[in-house]
Design an enzyme around this catalytic site. Structure first.
Site, PDB file in Angstrom:
ATOM      1  N   SER A 129      33.686  13.536 -38.694  1.00  0.00           N
ATOM      2  CA  SER A 129      33.865  12.270 -39.403  1.00  0.00           C
ATOM      3  C   SER A 129      34.642  12.464 -40.701  1.00  0.00           C
ATOM      4  CB  SER A 129      32.469  11.744 -39.726  1.00  0.00           C
ATOM      5  OG  SER A 129      32.545  10.699 -40.640  1.00  0.00           O
ATOM      6  N   TYR A 153      32.288  17.957 -56.878  1.00  0.00           N
ATOM      7  CA  TYR A 153      32.748  16.613 -57.248  1.00  0.00           C
ATOM      8  C   TYR A 153      32.288  15.609 -56.205  1.00  0.00           C
ATOM      9  CZ  TYR A 153      36.039  12.761 -57.816  1.00  0.00           C
ATOM     10  OH  TYR A 153      36.604  11.524 -57.955  1.00  0.00           O
ATOM     11  N   LYS A 157      29.363  12.450 -56.266  1.00  0.00           N
ATOM     12  CA  LYS A 157      29.797  11.085 -55.931  1.00  0.00           C
ATOM     13  C   LYS A 157      29.076  10.578 -54.694  1.00  0.00           C
ATOM     14  CE  LYS A 157      33.185  10.089 -58.772  1.00  0.00           C
ATOM     15  NZ  LYS A 157      33.000   9.012 -59.724  1.00  0.00           N
TER      16      LYS A 157
HETATM   17  P1  NAD Z   1      26.363   5.785 -30.689  1.00  0.00           P
HETATM   18  O1  NAD Z   1      25.008   5.839 -31.302  1.00  0.00           O
HETATM   19  O2  NAD Z   1      26.818   4.492 -30.120  1.00  0.00           O
HETATM   20  O3  NAD Z   1      26.475   6.907 -29.547  1.00  0.00           O
HETATM   21  C1  NAD Z   1      25.786   8.126 -29.607  1.00  0.00           C
HETATM   22  C2  NAD Z   1      25.061   8.298 -28.280  1.00  0.00           C
HETATM   23  O4  NAD Z   1      24.360   9.543 -28.281  1.00  0.00           O
HETATM   24  C3  NAD Z   1      24.012   7.207 -28.025  1.00  0.00           C
HETATM   25  O5  NAD Z   1      24.260   6.626 -26.765  1.00  0.00           O
HETATM   26  C4  NAD Z   1      22.681   7.936 -28.072  1.00  0.00           C
HETATM   27  O6  NAD Z   1      21.733   7.363 -27.180  1.00  0.00           O
HETATM   28  C5  NAD Z   1      23.090   9.343 -27.668  1.00  0.00           C
HETATM   29  N1  NAD Z   1      22.215  10.416 -28.160  1.00  0.00           N
HETATM   30  C6  NAD Z   1      21.778  10.622 -29.430  1.00  0.00           C
HETATM   31  N2  NAD Z   1      21.021  11.719 -29.487  1.00  0.00           N
HETATM   32  C7  NAD Z   1      20.973  12.230 -28.230  1.00  0.00           C
HETATM   33  C8  NAD Z   1      20.338  13.367 -27.642  1.00  0.00           C
HETATM   34  N3  NAD Z   1      19.578  14.197 -28.371  1.00  0.00           N
HETATM   35  N4  NAD Z   1      20.497  13.589 -26.328  1.00  0.00           N
HETATM   36  C9  NAD Z   1      21.244  12.750 -25.566  1.00  0.00           C
HETATM   37  N5  NAD Z   1      21.872  11.661 -26.055  1.00  0.00           N
HETATM   38  C10 NAD Z   1      21.725  11.410 -27.376  1.00  0.00           C
HETATM   39  O7  NAD Z   1      27.383   6.319 -31.773  1.00  0.00           O
HETATM   40  P2  NAD Z   1      28.977   6.300 -31.771  1.00  0.00           P
HETATM   41  O8  NAD Z   1      29.413   5.363 -32.818  1.00  0.00           O
HETATM   42  O9  NAD Z   1      29.499   6.152 -30.412  1.00  0.00           O
HETATM   43  O10 NAD Z   1      29.261   7.760 -32.322  1.00  0.00           O
HETATM   44  C11 NAD Z   1      29.458   8.872 -31.461  1.00  0.00           C
HETATM   45  C12 NAD Z   1      29.531  10.145 -32.295  1.00  0.00           C
HETATM   46  O11 NAD Z   1      30.606  10.021 -33.216  1.00  0.00           O
HETATM   47  C13 NAD Z   1      28.276  10.411 -33.119  1.00  0.00           C
HETATM   48  O12 NAD Z   1      28.013  11.784 -33.109  1.00  0.00           O
HETATM   49  C14 NAD Z   1      28.650   9.944 -34.516  1.00  0.00           C
HETATM   50  O13 NAD Z   1      27.960  10.638 -35.528  1.00  0.00           O
HETATM   51  C15 NAD Z   1      30.138  10.286 -34.547  1.00  0.00           C
HETATM   52  N6  NAD Z   1      30.882   9.415 -35.478  1.00  0.00           N
HETATM   53  C16 NAD Z   1      30.751   8.055 -35.396  1.00  0.00           C
HETATM   54  C17 NAD Z   1      31.424   7.244 -36.311  1.00  0.00           C
HETATM   55  C18 NAD Z   1      31.270   5.732 -36.274  1.00  0.00           C
HETATM   56  O14 NAD Z   1      31.600   5.086 -37.258  1.00  0.00           O
HETATM   57  N7  NAD Z   1      30.850   5.124 -35.172  1.00  0.00           N
HETATM   58  C19 NAD Z   1      32.244   7.830 -37.283  1.00  0.00           C
HETATM   59  C20 NAD Z   1      32.376   9.214 -37.312  1.00  0.00           C
HETATM   60  C21 NAD Z   1      31.690  10.004 -36.406  1.00  0.00           C
HETATM   61  C1  UD1 Z   2      29.760   4.542 -43.597  1.00  0.00           C
HETATM   62  C2  UD1 Z   2      28.744   5.556 -44.146  1.00  0.00           C
HETATM   63  C3  UD1 Z   2      29.119   6.952 -43.677  1.00  0.00           C
HETATM   64  C4  UD1 Z   2      29.146   6.978 -42.154  1.00  0.00           C
HETATM   65  C5  UD1 Z   2      30.133   5.933 -41.643  1.00  0.00           C
HETATM   66  C6  UD1 Z   2      30.056   5.846 -40.116  1.00  0.00           C
HETATM   67  C7  UD1 Z   2      27.667   4.903 -46.242  1.00  0.00           C
HETATM   68  C8  UD1 Z   2      27.664   5.056 -47.722  1.00  0.00           C
HETATM   69  N1  UD1 Z   2      28.699   5.497 -45.609  1.00  0.00           N
HETATM   70  O1  UD1 Z   2      31.058   4.821 -44.071  1.00  0.00           O
HETATM   71  O2  UD1 Z   2      28.156   7.886 -44.143  1.00  0.00           O
HETATM   72  O3  UD1 Z   2      29.525   8.256 -41.675  1.00  0.00           O
HETATM   73  O4  UD1 Z   2      29.792   4.637 -42.173  1.00  0.00           O
HETATM   74  O5  UD1 Z   2      31.052   5.016 -39.656  1.00  0.00           O
HETATM   75  O6  UD1 Z   2      26.793   4.281 -45.666  1.00  0.00           O
HETATM   76  N2  UD1 Z   2      30.807  -2.846 -46.579  1.00  0.00           N
HETATM   77  C9  UD1 Z   2      30.418  -4.044 -47.127  1.00  0.00           C
HETATM   78  N3  UD1 Z   2      29.348  -4.697 -46.571  1.00  0.00           N
HETATM   79  C10 UD1 Z   2      28.653  -4.197 -45.493  1.00  0.00           C
HETATM   80  C11 UD1 Z   2      29.068  -2.957 -44.942  1.00  0.00           C
HETATM   81  C12 UD1 Z   2      30.137  -2.306 -45.518  1.00  0.00           C
HETATM   82  O7  UD1 Z   2      31.002  -4.528 -48.100  1.00  0.00           O
HETATM   83  O8  UD1 Z   2      27.679  -4.829 -45.047  1.00  0.00           O
HETATM   84  C13 UD1 Z   2      31.988  -2.150 -47.149  1.00  0.00           C
HETATM   85  C14 UD1 Z   2      31.686  -0.758 -47.679  1.00  0.00           C
HETATM   86  O9  UD1 Z   2      31.304  -0.828 -49.022  1.00  0.00           O
HETATM   87  C15 UD1 Z   2      33.029  -0.056 -47.460  1.00  0.00           C
HETATM   88  C16 UD1 Z   2      33.596  -0.727 -46.195  1.00  0.00           C
HETATM   89  O10 UD1 Z   2      32.901  -1.979 -46.089  1.00  0.00           O
HETATM   90  O11 UD1 Z   2      33.906  -0.305 -48.516  1.00  0.00           O
HETATM   91  C17 UD1 Z   2      33.363   0.065 -44.930  1.00  0.00           C
HETATM   92  O12 UD1 Z   2      31.964   0.379 -44.821  1.00  0.00           O
HETATM   93  P1  UD1 Z   2      31.344   1.083 -43.522  1.00  0.00           P
HETATM   94  O13 UD1 Z   2      31.777   0.349 -42.311  1.00  0.00           O
HETATM   95  O14 UD1 Z   2      29.863   1.215 -43.760  1.00  0.00           O
HETATM   96  O15 UD1 Z   2      32.022   2.528 -43.457  1.00  0.00           O
HETATM   97  P2  UD1 Z   2      32.099   3.697 -44.544  1.00  0.00           P
HETATM   98  O16 UD1 Z   2      31.705   3.214 -45.886  1.00  0.00           O
HETATM   99  O17 UD1 Z   2      33.447   4.306 -44.433  1.00  0.00           O
END
Ligand code: NAD
Ligand code: UD1
Length: 358
Positions: A129, A153, A157
């Site tokens: 991520s 830093y 933050k």
């Molecule tokens: P999601 O929760 O929709 O999908 C994750 C899936 O993993 C779920 O279906 C859950 O049931 C399954 N899971 C969790 N623990 C498990 C386990 N121990 N055994 C088997 N299955 C398990 O999340 P997503 O948004 O599709 O994210 C997928 C991956 O990408 C995650 O690892 C997440 O941390 C990473 N990621 C997501 C975002 C985001 O914003 N969505 C951003 C950066 C990284």
């Molecule tokens: C957030 C998480 C980060 C996580 C990522 C997964 C926090 C501080 N950060 O990141 O740890 O890995 O999601 O995708 O939780 N916002 C609003 N109102 C809301 C939701 C969000 O104003 O209800 C704003 C946030 O302040 C930000 C932007 O929308 O500026 C995007 O937020 P978000 O979708 O939560 O993503 P990240 O902040 O990038």
């Protein structure tokens, strides 16, 4: 012969979109998911969308930490590679339940890697991520930037997001160590920026449980009348309109990034490599809301509050490395993202539970 890919977490948001792109791209996919944060309806919908490729998908409802069950799956099939999405990702819960998160995300990954190694499958793609960049000193973020946990830093933050992020940082480090110990491991760490949107069909999309943490699922729930207003976290940042800026990437573009990474794994020179998957463009909260209002024709009432602890001001990707080395570039912008997100939301106002919970 089609290559067979194991997809952990393949019933989830990003996983389901990636499984579909794999099938349409001629791969076979075996999904392992415990459905902790997803529904098997997503698997059924992917099968419908995959049409003639439907038989190339199989699903096991299994927890990654269930070693005998994972062993059995590897004993039955020879996998070309594993795409590892399975993990818990709720920021608040990761702070209140750190051991659950480390057990699930870190221990689960170690078990997966051990079983892969025992069965001679040493090709991995891992979901990391942009959160690992914390509050970046400058943008765009390049893959060489220091990682937050080793950067005081960023640490100060971003103290509150450390917990959900350490899992990803730890796993990145584990992967680097593994490759250093045995160069047969080929590993691609994909750092996602902000995945949003849904498949253009409107049949699969994001379906978070409880109150959404992320911006777009919240906006979507306001649009369908499930919530009264969007809480905007801060309008006093040094940005164009004072609200936070992020790099929103269409989930189908992100899914295609995984196919590009799979192709890259067959490059004999690949070791353990990191790639950003983003668009390279920054969009503010207010710009995103306005694009969604335009796409949906719905007014999104706003409530401006203070900054969310742990939030960075501006985060967006440098996309150069992925473009050059993976030959991949995001195709969609925020207009298509909002169009597709609204299509999914309006057809499924209660996500995969829409048919029975309306
Ligand atoms: P999601 O929760 O929709 O999908 C994750 C899936 O993993 C779920 O279906 C859950 O049931 C399954 N899971 C969790 N623990 C498990 C386990 N121990 N055994 C088997 N299955 C398990 O999340 P997503 O948004 O599709 O994210 C997928 C991956 O990408 C995650 O690892 C997440 O941390 C990473 N990621 C997501 C975002 C985001 O914003 N969505 C951003 C950066 C990284
Ligand atoms: C957030 C998480 C980060 C996580 C990522 C997964 C926090 C501080 N950060 O990141 O740890 O890995 O999601 O995708 O939780 N916002 C609003 N109102 C809301 C939701 C969000 O104003 O209800 C704003 C946030 O302040 C930000 C932007 O929308 O500026 C995007 O937020 P978000 O979708 O939560 O993503 P990240 O902040 O990038």
């Amino acid at each position: 012969m089609s290559k067979i890919i194991l997809v952990t977490g393949g019933a989830g948001y990003i996983g389901s979109h990636t499984v579909l792109q794999l099938l349409l791209g001629g791969y076979k996919a075996v999904v392992v998911d415990n459905l902790d944060n997803s529904s098997d309806v997503s698997i059924k919908r992917v099968k419908e969308l995959a049409r003639e490729y439907v038989n190339n998908l199989s699903f096991h409802q299994v927890d990654l930490r269930d070693r005998p069950a994972i062993e059995k799956i590897f004993a039955q099939t020879k996998f070309e590679a594993v795409i590892h999405f399975a993990g818990l990702k709720a920021v608040g819960e990761s702070v209140s339940e750190p051991l659950l998160y480390h057990d699930n995300n870190v221990i689960g990954t170690v078990i997966l890697l051990e079983v892969m190694s025992a069965h001679g499958c040493k090709n991995l793609i891992f979901s990391s991520s942009a959160t690992v960049y914390g509050w970046p000193k400058e943008v765009p973020c390049t893959e060489e930037f220091p990682l937050t946990a080793v950067n005081p830093y960023g640490r100060t933050k971003c103290h509150l997001i450390i917990s959900d992020m350490v899992g990803q940082l730890f796993v990145e480090e584990i992967c680097r160590d593994l490759h250093n110990s045995d160069s047969k491991w080929k590993i691609i760490l994909l750092r996602y920026f902000n995945p949003v949107g849904a498949h253009p069909s409107g049949h699969i999309g994001e379906d978070p449980r409880g109150t959404p943490n992320n911006l777009m699922p919240f906006v979507q729930q306001v649009a369908v009348g499930r919530r009264s207003a969007l809480t905007v976290f801060g309008n006093d940042y040094s940005t164009k309109d004072g609200t936070g800026v992020r790099d929103y990437i269409h989930v189908v573009d992100l899914a295609d990034g995984h196919i590009a990474a799979l192709r890259k794994l067959s490059d004999p020179k690949i070791g353990c490599e990191v790639y950003n998957l983003g668009t390279g463009k920054g969009t503010s909260v207010l710009e995103m809301v306005s694009a969604f209002e335009k796409a949906s024709g719905k007014k999104i009432p706003l409530k401006i509050v203070g900054r969310r602890p742990g939030d960075a001001e501006v985060v967006y990707a440098s996309t150069k490395k992925a473009e050059t080395e993976l030959k991949w570039k995001a195709k969609y912008g925020i207009e298509e993202i909002c169009r597709d997100q609204w299509n999914w939301a309006s057809k499924n106002p209660y996500g995969y539970g829409s048919s029975h919970s309306k």
